[in-house]
Design a protein around this motif. Structure first.
Motif, short mmCIF file in Angstrom:
data_model
loop_
_atom_site.label_atom_id
_atom_site.label_comp_id
_atom_site.label_asym_id
_atom_site.label_seq_id
_atom_site.Cartn_x
_atom_site.Cartn_y
_atom_site.Cartn_z
N PRO A 159 0.76 -1.25 -0.16
CA PRO A 159 -0.08 -0.17 -0.13
C PRO A 159 1.08 1.27 -0.51
O PRO A 159 2.09 0.99 0.70
N ARG A 177 -9.79 1.81 -3.62
CA ARG A 177 -10.29 0.78 -2.11
C ARG A 177 -10.77 -0.33 -2.80
O ARG A 177 -10.43 -1.42 -2.52
N GLY A 180 -6.79 -2.09 -2.19
CA GLY A 180 -6.31 -1.86 -1.99
C GLY A 180 -5.07 -1.38 -1.45
O GLY A 180 -3.96 -2.15 -1.14
#
Length: 272
Positions: A159, A177, A180
């Motif tokens: 991320p 979203r 991830g």
């Protein structure tokens, strides 16, 4: 600039962020002297002259330019400053993982600023020419969404601590979203102008993430950029695709209308 009601309607006389010479200074002026070369960022439209009065230099976004940097390039100092302000707003710090969507002049300002603060920066743009400029500026990863492995490339080092949208593309928030991409306590920076914006509340609740929005730039942002330009950490020159006389403005706006991907940074010369 009139999209979403921002900056007025059509037709509009848009144009700001100028480099100029101080022709005259009043007796009580302490900050500037005749002959100084200055950046002037106050929004006044296209104009060959300016009067600075009844404003502080901070309000007028006016500052003297040092001799160590290219003065003509500084016509895009404010555009770069919009990116710098946003990077500071989303609190980019050393060793963070940062993703920037959109590599127009403001997006390039954001990606350069994030790199200058020590982040590892990935950028996305559909225009290969802009990605080539980003590579020239030393951006770490440049991704074209037309590639079949686009999502896999985004997820490869996810991320991200900070994700900055400098494109305004509507699917980006949902793509973040679904895939991830945002880290725990990460920040999504909405730098590009948008209309009504919706998002899935759960994408932030679980991650304790946040959205940030910034506006314009300050003298402090400009001084930070000038520092990085003087030390060779940031550059404006590779962002400039056109340097033309002001008499060519009609042609440039025609390109903006008909083939905007051909333009990046444009500098009008009022002396010719």
């Amino acid at each position: 600039m009139a999209d979403f009601g921002y900056g007025g309607g059509y037709p509009g006389r848009h144009g700001y962020q100028h480099v100029a010479i101080v022709e005259k200074a009043g007796k009580q002026v302490k900050t500037f002297n005749e002959g100084d070369i200055v950046f002037f960022g106050h929004y006044v439209g296209h104009r060959s002259w300016h009067i600075l009065e009844a404003m502080s230099p901070e309000m007028a976004l006016c500052l003297k330019l040092p001799n160590e940097i290219d003065h003509e390039d500084c016509a895009l100092l404010g555009v770069t400053g919009v990116g710098m302000r946003h990077v500071r707003r989303v609190r980019v710090s050393p060793a963070q993982n940062v993703l920037v969507f959109g590599q127009g002049p403001i997006g390039l300002g954001a990606s350069q600023s994030a790199k200058a603060f020590g982040a590892y920066v990935s950028v996305v743009d559909m225009v290969q020419k802009r990605l080539d400029v980003a590579k020239e500026l030393g951006i770490h990863r440049c991704i074209n969404p037309s590639e079949s492995s686009y999502i896999e490339q985004l997820k490869q080092i996810a991320p991200y601590n900070c994700i900055i949208d400098a494109s305004g593309a509507s699917p980006i928030i949902e793509d973040i979203r679904k895939n991830g991409l945002l880290a725990h306590k990460g920040v999504i920076g909405l730098l590009a102008v948008r209309g009504e914006t919706t998002f899935h509340w759960g994408m932030l609740h679980i991650l304790e993430g946040s959205f940030e929005v910034s506006c314009h730039f300050s003298l402090d942002d400009l001084n930070v950029i000038i520092h990085f330009m003087k030390t060779g950490v940031m550059q404006i020159k590779p962002m400039v695709t056109h340097r033309v006389a002001i008499s060519s403005a009609k042609e440039i706006y025609g390109i903006m209308r008909d083939n905007p991907r051909e333009l990046l940074g444009v500098i009008f010369n009022w002396k010719d």
